[in-house]
Design a protein around this motif. Structure first.
Motif, mmCIF file in Angstrom:
data_model
loop_
_atom_site.group_PDB
_atom_site.id
_atom_site.type_symbol
_atom_site.label_atom_id
_atom_site.label_comp_id
_atom_site.label_asym_id
_atom_site.label_seq_id
_atom_site.Cartn_x
_atom_site.Cartn_y
_atom_site.Cartn_z
ATOM 1 N N UNK A 193 35.802 -4.199 126.087
ATOM 2 C CA UNK A 193 35.244 -5.511 126.424
ATOM 3 C C UNK A 193 33.819 -5.654 125.881
ATOM 4 N N UNK A 194 33.698 -5.462 124.570
ATOM 5 C CA UNK A 194 32.412 -5.557 123.877
ATOM 6 C C UNK A 194 32.448 -6.712 122.883
ATOM 7 N N UNK A 195 31.308 -7.415 122.762
ATOM 8 C CA UNK A 195 31.247 -8.581 121.874
ATOM 9 C C UNK A 195 29.998 -8.545 121.013
ATOM 10 N N UNK A 196 30.131 -9.017 119.781
ATOM 11 C CA UNK A 196 29.027 -9.047 118.822
ATOM 12 C C UNK A 196 28.967 -10.443 118.209
ATOM 13 N N UNK A 197 27.809 -11.084 118.338
ATOM 14 C CA UNK A 197 27.619 -12.439 117.824
ATOM 15 C C UNK A 197 26.449 -12.447 116.835
ATOM 16 N N UNK A 198 26.676 -13.009 115.654
ATOM 17 C CA UNK A 198 25.599 -13.159 114.654
ATOM 18 C C UNK A 198 24.920 -11.829 114.351
ATOM 19 N N UNK B 119 27.341 -3.261 130.971
ATOM 20 C CA UNK B 119 26.678 -4.566 131.092
ATOM 21 C C UNK B 119 25.326 -4.627 130.381
ATOM 22 N N UNK B 120 25.157 -3.856 129.303
ATOM 23 C CA UNK B 120 23.912 -3.915 128.525
ATOM 24 C C UNK B 120 24.084 -4.933 127.402
ATOM 25 N N UNK B 121 23.071 -5.793 127.227
ATOM 26 C CA UNK B 121 23.067 -6.779 126.142
ATOM 27 C C UNK B 121 21.810 -6.606 125.300
ATOM 28 N N UNK B 122 21.973 -6.504 123.984
ATOM 29 C CA UNK B 122 20.844 -6.483 123.054
ATOM 30 C C UNK B 122 20.713 -7.877 122.459
ATOM 31 N N UNK C 294 29.529 -4.263 126.699
ATOM 32 C CA UNK C 294 28.343 -4.309 125.845
ATOM 33 C C UNK C 294 28.367 -5.595 125.018
ATOM 34 N N UNK C 295 27.180 -6.191 124.840
ATOM 35 C CA UNK C 295 27.049 -7.397 124.015
ATOM 36 C C UNK C 295 25.848 -7.236 123.092
ATOM 37 N N UNK C 296 25.994 -7.654 121.845
ATOM 38 C CA UNK C 296 24.866 -7.689 120.912
ATOM 39 C C UNK C 296 24.824 -9.061 120.263
ATOM 40 N N UNK C 297 23.616 -9.642 120.210
ATOM 41 C CA UNK C 297 23.436 -10.981 119.665
ATOM 42 C C UNK C 297 22.227 -10.969 118.721
#
Length: 379
Positions: A206-211, A131-134, A175-178
Motif C-alpha cells: 500500500x505504497x504510492x508515488x506521485x510526481x 504511514x511515513x510520507x516524503x 508509504x507515500x512519496x510526492x
C-alpha cells in the motif's frame, strides 16, 4: 505393390513426427489454458471488487465517497508534519534524523516536508514505521542520492548485493512519496558483474508515488513486493530498470531507456502461479536510447501488461524475452492493449505475447488492480 518392409519403415519414420506434433499441440493447449486461467481470475476478481465497492459506498455515510481501511483512517485523523531543511530552518537537517525521530510502531501519518536540496544519504524506512510520507517542493523537488552497487562491501565485510544497494529502502507499509527524486549515480558497464545499483526499493505494501523521478542504470527501481501505485513518475535506467515481485500500477509515467545496446525495461519475478503479482502500465510513454525489450521473464510466471502506452522505435519488434529459457513461454503472460507508436507494431512480436480484448484488459487499467479504493489518499 510396395513391400511389407517399405510400410514398416514408413511407420517408423512417421511415429517421431506424430509424437512431435502431439507434444507441440500439448504445449499449445497448456499455454492457452494458463493464459485463460490467469485472465479469467483477473476478470472475475475485477467484477468481485466492483460489487464490493458498490456495496461499501451504499453502506457508508453520505459524506464519504469510499471507505479507507481502519488503520489508514485512524492514521489520517491524527497526522503530523515535521520539516527537513539543510540550512537549519526546519526541525531537522537530514532526512535520516527526521525518520529516526518517529517512535516505533507509529500509528499516525507523519509527513516529512523536505526542502529543496541534494541529500547525500542512505535512507531506510523500517517495517516499524508505517504511514511515513516524503513531501517535496513541486517546483524544485529534493534529491536523495547515492552510488552503492551490489558489489560494494558493507559494514559486515560482505557485498551489499542488489537488495541493500538501494539509496532509499522502504520496508514499511502505507508509504507515500510526492515530488521527490531518488537517484543512484553508479554507472553500468556492459559485461561487468555486480553493478546492480538500486535508486529505490519498495518492500512495504500500500505504497504510492506521485510526481517522483527515479534515476539509475542497472536495476533502478526495485518494485520488490506488495501493492504499489505510481502516478506521473519518470523512471530511467538501462538494464531491467523496473524489477521485482510487486503488484503495481504505473499510470501516466515516462519510462526512459539509457541503454547503449540491447536491454530490458522490466524484469517481473512472479515465481509461482499462485502469486497475485504483476506490473501494469497505463497511459505511459516508452522512449530513450538503445534497443529494449518491454520485459524479460525473471520469474517463470512473469506478468506485465501495457495499455494505452506510446512506444517509440527503440522497442524491439519481438517485444518480449524469455531470458533464454523457452520453457517459460507457456507460463508467462505479456499483454498489450491499444498501444501506439512505432514500437507498438505487433507484427514481429513473439508468438506468446497477447493483444488483449476490452474485457481482458479491464482488470489492469484502473486503481482497482492494486485495491486502491481502500488505501489511496489524496496527495
Amino acid at each position: 505393390m510396395a513391400s511389407k518392409s517399405y510400410y514398416f519403415h514408413l511407420i517408423l519414420f512417421l511415429i517421431p513426427l506424430f509424437n512431435f506434433s502431439l507434444k507441440s499441440y500439448s504445449q499449445d493447449v497448456d499455454r492457452a489454458s494458463d493464459y485463460d486461467k490467469w485472465l479469467s481470475w483477473n476478470v472475475q476478481n475485477h467484477r468481485r471488487k466492483a460489487l464490493l465497492q458498490a456495496e461499501s459506498i451504499t453502506q457508508a455515510p453520505a459524506s464519504f465517497g469510499r471507505v479507507l481501511d481502519d488503520k489508514l483512517s485512524k492514521a489520517e485523523m491524527n497526522k503530523v508534519r515535521i520539516s527537513v531543511s539543510q540550512n537549519g530552518t526546519g526541525h531537522f537537517r537530514t532526512i535520516r534524523e527526521a525518520i529516526d525521530s518517529i517512535p516505533p510502531n507509529n500509528t499516525r501519518r507523519v509527513i516529512l516536508e523536505i526542502k529543496p536540496g541534494v541529500y547525500r544519504e542512505k535512507i531506510v524506512v523500517p517495517r516499524t514505521l508505517p504511514f511515513v510520507t516524503l513531501l517535496g517542493d513541486s517546483t524544485n523537488p529534493p534529491t536523495i542520492t547515492g552510488n552503492d552497487t551490489a558489489s560494494v562491501t558493507g559494514t559486515d565485510g560482505k557485498p551489499l548485493k542488489t537488495f541493500q544497494s538501494a539509496t532509499v529502502s522502504v520496508d514499511a507499509n502505507y508509504f507515500v512519496a510526492i515530488n521527490m527524486v531518488f537517484e543512484n549515480t553508479a554507472p553500468h558497464v556492459i559485461g561487468s558483474v555486480g553493478e546492480q545499483a538500486v535508486a529505490l526499493r519498495i518492500s512495504g505494501t500500500k505504497a504510492a508515488f506521485y510526481n517522483c523521478s527515479f534515476y539509475g542504470a542497472q536495476d533502478t527501481l526495485y518494485d520488490h513486493k506488495g501493492l504499489h501505485y505510481f502516478n506521473n513518475c519518470f523512471i530511467q535506467g538501462s538494464v531491467d530498470f523496473i524489477f521485482g515481485y510487486g503488484r503495481s500500477l504505473y499510470e501516466n509515467c515516462n519510462l526512459n531507456s539509457v541503454a547503449k545496446k540491447v536491454a530490458s525495461l522490466t524484469a517481473q519475478k512472479r515465481s509461482s502461479s499462485s502469486l497475485e503479482s504483476g506490473f501494469s502500465f497505463k497511459d505511459s510513454v516508452v522512449t530513450g536510447s538503445g534497443m529494449i525489450y518491454l520485459g524479460r521473464a525473471w520469474g517463470d510466471y512473469s506478468r506485465v501488461v501495457f495499455s494505452y502506452t506510446f512506444m517509440d522505435k527503440l522497442v524491439r519488434p519481438q517485444g518480449w524475452s524469455d531470458w533464454g529459457k523457452p520453457n517459460r513461454d507457456t507460463r508467462v503472460f505479456y499483454g498489450e492493449y491499444k498501444c501506439s507508436g512505432p514500437g507498438a507494431n505487433f507484427t514481429g512480436r513473439v508468438p506468446w505475447a497477447r493483444i488483449l480484448t476490452d474485457e481482458e484488459a479491464q482488470p489492469f487499467i484502473g486503481t482497482h488492480y492494486v485495491d486502491g479504493d481502500t488505501w489511496l489518499i489524496t496527495p
